[in-house]
Design a protein around this motif. Structure first.
Motif, PDB file in Angstrom:
ATOM      1  N   ALA A  30      -6.241 -19.961  -3.583  1.00 30.41           N
ATOM      2  CA  ALA A  30      -6.185 -20.432  -4.976  1.00 30.41           C
ATOM      3  C   ALA A  30      -4.867 -21.168  -5.215  1.00 30.41           C
ATOM      4  CB  ALA A  30      -6.305 -19.257  -5.936  1.00 30.41           C
ATOM      5  N   GLU A  31      -4.948 -22.332  -5.869  1.00 27.30           N
ATOM      6  CA  GLU A  31      -3.762 -23.143  -6.133  1.00 27.30           C
ATOM      7  C   GLU A  31      -2.761 -22.404  -7.017  1.00 27.30           C
ATOM      8  OE1 GLU A  31      -0.951 -25.905  -5.925  1.00 27.30           O
ATOM      9  OE2 GLU A  31      -2.763 -25.894  -4.711  1.00 27.30           O
ATOM     10  N   TYR A  32      -3.229 -21.672  -8.018  1.00 26.01           N
ATOM     11  CA  TYR A  32      -2.293 -20.966  -8.895  1.00 26.01           C
ATOM     12  C   TYR A  32      -1.512 -19.896  -8.146  1.00 26.01           C
ATOM     13  CZ  TYR A  32      -5.586 -17.051  -9.380  1.00 26.01           C
ATOM     14  OH  TYR A  32      -6.412 -15.987  -9.136  1.00 26.01           O
ATOM     15  N   LEU A  33      -2.074 -19.349  -7.090  1.00 27.46           N
ATOM     16  CA  LEU A  33      -1.337 -18.384  -6.273  1.00 27.46           C
ATOM     17  C   LEU A  33      -0.365 -19.093  -5.338  1.00 27.46           C
ATOM     18  CD1 LEU A  33      -4.147 -15.795  -5.473  1.00 27.46           C
ATOM     19  CD2 LEU A  33      -2.301 -15.619  -7.159  1.00 27.46           C
ATOM     20  N   GLN A  34      -0.676 -20.321  -4.962  1.00 31.00           N
ATOM     21  CA  GLN A  34       0.264 -21.104  -4.154  1.00 31.00           C
ATOM     22  C   GLN A  34       1.545 -21.365  -4.939  1.00 31.00           C
ATOM     23  OE1 GLN A  34       0.154 -22.096  -0.823  1.00 31.00           O
ATOM     24  NE2 GLN A  34      -1.325 -20.435  -1.009  1.00 31.00           N
ATOM     25  N   GLU A  35       1.441 -21.528  -6.252  1.00 31.94           N
ATOM     26  CA  GLU A  35       2.631 -21.689  -7.092  1.00 31.94           C
ATOM     27  C   GLU A  35       3.490 -20.428  -7.036  1.00 31.94           C
ATOM     28  OE1 GLU A  35       5.549 -23.174  -9.482  1.00 31.94           O
ATOM     29  OE2 GLU A  35       3.956 -24.232  -8.427  1.00 31.94           O
ATOM     30  N   GLU A  36       2.871 -19.270  -6.983  1.00 35.36           N
ATOM     31  CA  GLU A  36       3.623 -18.017  -6.861  1.00 35.36           C
ATOM     32  C   GLU A  36       4.361 -17.959  -5.519  1.00 35.36           C
ATOM     33  OE1 GLU A  36       4.124 -15.987  -9.380  1.00 35.36           O
ATOM     34  OE2 GLU A  36       2.816 -17.279 -10.562  1.00 35.36           O
ATOM     35  N   VAL A  37       3.733 -18.442  -4.460  1.00 36.03           N
ATOM     36  CA  VAL A  37       4.387 -18.494  -3.149  1.00 36.03           C
ATOM     37  C   VAL A  37       5.583 -19.435  -3.208  1.00 36.03           C
ATOM     38  CG1 VAL A  37       4.117 -19.192  -0.733  1.00 36.03           C
ATOM     39  CG2 VAL A  37       2.297 -17.914  -1.866  1.00 36.03           C
ATOM     40  N   ARG A  38       5.427 -20.584  -3.863  1.00 35.94           N
ATOM     41  CA  ARG A  38       6.539 -21.530  -3.991  1.00 35.94           C
ATOM     42  C   ARG A  38       7.706 -20.893  -4.746  1.00 35.94           C
ATOM     43  NH1 ARG A  38       2.204 -25.219  -3.923  1.00 35.94           N
ATOM     44  NH2 ARG A  38       1.776 -25.088  -6.156  1.00 35.94           N
ATOM     45  N   LYS A  39       7.406 -20.159  -5.805  1.00 32.81           N
ATOM     46  CA  LYS A  39       8.471 -19.499  -6.563  1.00 32.81           C
ATOM     47  C   LYS A  39       9.181 -18.446  -5.711  1.00 32.81           C
ATOM     48  CE  LYS A  39       6.004 -18.498 -10.284  1.00 32.81           C
ATOM     49  NZ  LYS A  39       5.668 -18.011 -11.638  1.00 32.81           N
ATOM     50  N   LEU A  40       8.423 -17.669  -4.962  1.00 30.30           N
ATOM     51  CA  LEU A  40       9.029 -16.677  -4.067  1.00 30.30           C
ATOM     52  C   LEU A  40       9.971 -17.353  -3.069  1.00 30.30           C
ATOM     53  CD1 LEU A  40       5.955 -14.407  -3.315  1.00 30.30           C
ATOM     54  CD2 LEU A  40       8.125 -13.609  -4.252  1.00 30.30           C
ATOM     55  N   ASN A  41       9.519 -18.447  -2.478  1.00 32.39           N
ATOM     56  CA  ASN A  41      10.342 -19.155  -1.498  1.00 32.39           C
ATOM     57  C   ASN A  41      11.587 -19.764  -2.131  1.00 32.39           C
ATOM     58  OD1 ASN A  41       8.693 -18.559   0.693  1.00 32.39           O
ATOM     59  ND2 ASN A  41       7.403 -20.335   0.328  1.00 32.39           N
ATOM     60  N   THR A  42      11.457 -20.295  -3.344  1.00 32.33           N
ATOM     61  CA  THR A  42      12.603 -20.880  -4.041  1.00 32.33           C
ATOM     62  C   THR A  42      13.668 -19.832  -4.313  1.00 32.33           C
ATOM     63  OG1 THR A  42      11.245 -22.593  -5.061  1.00 32.33           O
ATOM     64  CG2 THR A  42      13.335 -22.083  -6.142  1.00 32.33           C
ATOM     65  N   VAL A  43      13.264 -18.683  -4.819  1.00 33.78           N
ATOM     66  CA  VAL A  43      14.224 -17.611  -5.109  1.00 33.78           C
ATOM     67  C   VAL A  43      14.832 -17.079  -3.818  1.00 33.78           C
ATOM     68  CG1 VAL A  43      14.501 -15.294  -6.080  1.00 33.78           C
ATOM     69  CG2 VAL A  43      13.127 -17.001  -7.291  1.00 33.78           C
ATOM     70  N   HIS A  44      14.026 -16.903  -2.805  1.00 34.26           N
ATOM     71  CA  HIS A  44      14.530 -16.435  -1.512  1.00 34.26           C
ATOM     72  C   HIS A  44      15.591 -17.390  -0.972  1.00 34.26           C
ATOM     73  CE1 HIS A  44      14.474 -16.089   2.910  1.00 34.26           C
ATOM     74  NE2 HIS A  44      14.418 -14.795   2.642  1.00 34.26           N
ATOM     75  N   ASP A  45      15.300 -18.685  -0.997  1.00 32.49           N
ATOM     76  CA  ASP A  45      16.261 -19.684  -0.510  1.00 32.49           C
ATOM     77  C   ASP A  45      17.544 -19.671  -1.333  1.00 32.49           C
ATOM     78  OD1 ASP A  45      14.370 -20.364   1.371  1.00 32.49           O
ATOM     79  OD2 ASP A  45      13.759 -22.219   0.357  1.00 32.49           O
ATOM     80  N   TRP A  46      17.423 -19.515  -2.648  1.00 34.63           N
ATOM     81  CA  TRP A  46      18.602 -19.472  -3.518  1.00 34.63           C
ATOM     82  C   TRP A  46      19.473 -18.255  -3.196  1.00 34.63           C
ATOM     83  CZ3 TRP A  46      20.351 -15.990  -7.184  1.00 34.63           C
ATOM     84  CH2 TRP A  46      21.434 -16.425  -7.947  1.00 34.63           C
ATOM     85  N   LEU A  47      18.843 -17.104  -2.997  1.00 32.79           N
ATOM     86  CA  LEU A  47      19.596 -15.897  -2.647  1.00 32.79           C
ATOM     87  C   LEU A  47      20.385 -16.109  -1.361  1.00 32.79           C
ATOM     88  CD1 LEU A  47      16.926 -13.171  -3.447  1.00 32.79           C
ATOM     89  CD2 LEU A  47      19.066 -13.545  -4.690  1.00 32.79           C
ATOM     90  N   GLU A  48      19.755 -16.711  -0.377  1.00 31.52           N
ATOM     91  CA  GLU A  48      20.456 -16.990   0.878  1.00 31.52           C
ATOM     92  C   GLU A  48      21.589 -17.985   0.667  1.00 31.52           C
ATOM     93  OE1 GLU A  48      17.650 -18.226   3.855  1.00 31.52           O
ATOM     94  OE2 GLU A  48      17.318 -16.151   4.480  1.00 31.52           O
ATOM     95  N   GLN A  49      21.338 -19.019  -0.106  1.00 27.40           N
ATOM     96  CA  GLN A  49      22.344 -20.052  -0.375  1.00 27.40           C
ATOM     97  C   GLN A  49      23.569 -19.467  -1.057  1.00 27.40           C
ATOM     98  OE1 GLN A  49      20.847 -23.408  -2.622  1.00 27.40           O
ATOM     99  NE2 GLN A  49      22.823 -23.699  -3.586  1.00 27.40           N
ATOM    100  N   GLU A  50      23.364 -18.509  -1.947  1.00 22.88           N
ATOM    101  CA  GLU A  50      24.452 -17.881  -2.697  1.00 22.88           C
ATOM    102  C   GLU A  50      25.008 -16.638  -1.998  1.00 22.88           C
ATOM    103  OE1 GLU A  50      25.861 -19.200  -5.427  1.00 22.88           O
ATOM    104  OE2 GLU A  50      24.489 -20.896  -5.206  1.00 22.88           O
ATOM    105  N   TYR A  51      24.535 -16.361  -0.786  1.00 21.63           N
ATOM    106  CA  TYR A  51      24.976 -15.211   0.009  1.00 21.63           C
ATOM    107  C   TYR A  51      24.781 -13.889  -0.727  1.00 21.63           C
ATOM    108  CZ  TYR A  51      27.063 -18.959   2.680  1.00 21.63           C
ATOM    109  OH  TYR A  51      27.249 -20.113   3.390  1.00 21.63           O
ATOM    110  N   ILE A  52      23.666 -13.779  -1.408  1.00 21.80           N
ATOM    111  CA  ILE A  52      23.311 -12.535  -2.092  1.00 21.80           C
ATOM    112  C   ILE A  52      22.418 -11.746  -1.142  1.00 21.80           C
ATOM    113  CG2 ILE A  52      22.138 -11.516  -4.075  1.00 21.80           C
ATOM    114  CD1 ILE A  52      22.970 -14.061  -5.637  1.00 21.80           C
ATOM    115  N   LEU A  53      23.000 -10.702  -0.574  1.00 18.24           N
ATOM    116  CA  LEU A  53      22.314  -9.950   0.464  1.00 18.24           C
ATOM    117  C   LEU A  53      21.938  -8.539   0.050  1.00 18.24           C
ATOM    118  CD1 LEU A  53      24.640 -11.044   3.394  1.00 18.24           C
ATOM    119  CD2 LEU A  53      22.490 -12.096   2.665  1.00 18.24           C
TER     120      LEU A  53
END
Length: 76
Positions: A41-64
Motif C-alpha cells: 500500500a502506498e500510504y504505508l510506503q510513506e510510513e517507511v519513508r518517515k521511519l528512514n528519514t528519522v533514522h538517518d537524522w538520528l545518525e546524522q546528529e549522533y543520537i545513539l
C-alpha cells in the motif's frame, strides 16, 4: 486500540516508531494497516519513508541513546 484483542477482534491500528533504547521509542507515525505487508500500500510506503528519514537524522546528529536524545541541542 493496539495489539490483538482475540481472534475475532484484531486491531488494525499500527504505530511506527524507532527504538532508541529499552522502553524508549520515537514515534514517527501511524496508520490503519489493511494489508499483510507494508509494501502492498502506498500510504504505508510513506510510513517507511518517515521511519528512514528519522533514522538517518538520528545518525546524522549522533543520537545513539536516551542520554544523547535528552541532551540534544540544535545549532541551526
Amino acid at each position: 486500540m493496539y495489539g490483538t484483542h482475540g481472534k475475532d477482534c484484531p486491531s488494525f491500528l499500527r504505530i511506527y516508531a524507532i527504538k532508541v533504547e529499552n522502553n524508549c521509542f520515537l514515534i514517527t507515525g501511524g496508520a490503519i494497516k489493511l494489508t499483510h505487508r507494508m509494501d502492498e500500500a502506498e500510504y504505508l510506503q510513506e510510513e517507511v519513508r518517515k521511519l528512514n528519514t528519522v533514522h538517518d537524522w538520528l545518525e546524522q546528529e549522533y543520537i545513539l541513546d536516551v542520554e544523547d536524545l535528552n541532551n540534544y541541542e540544535s545549532y541551526e
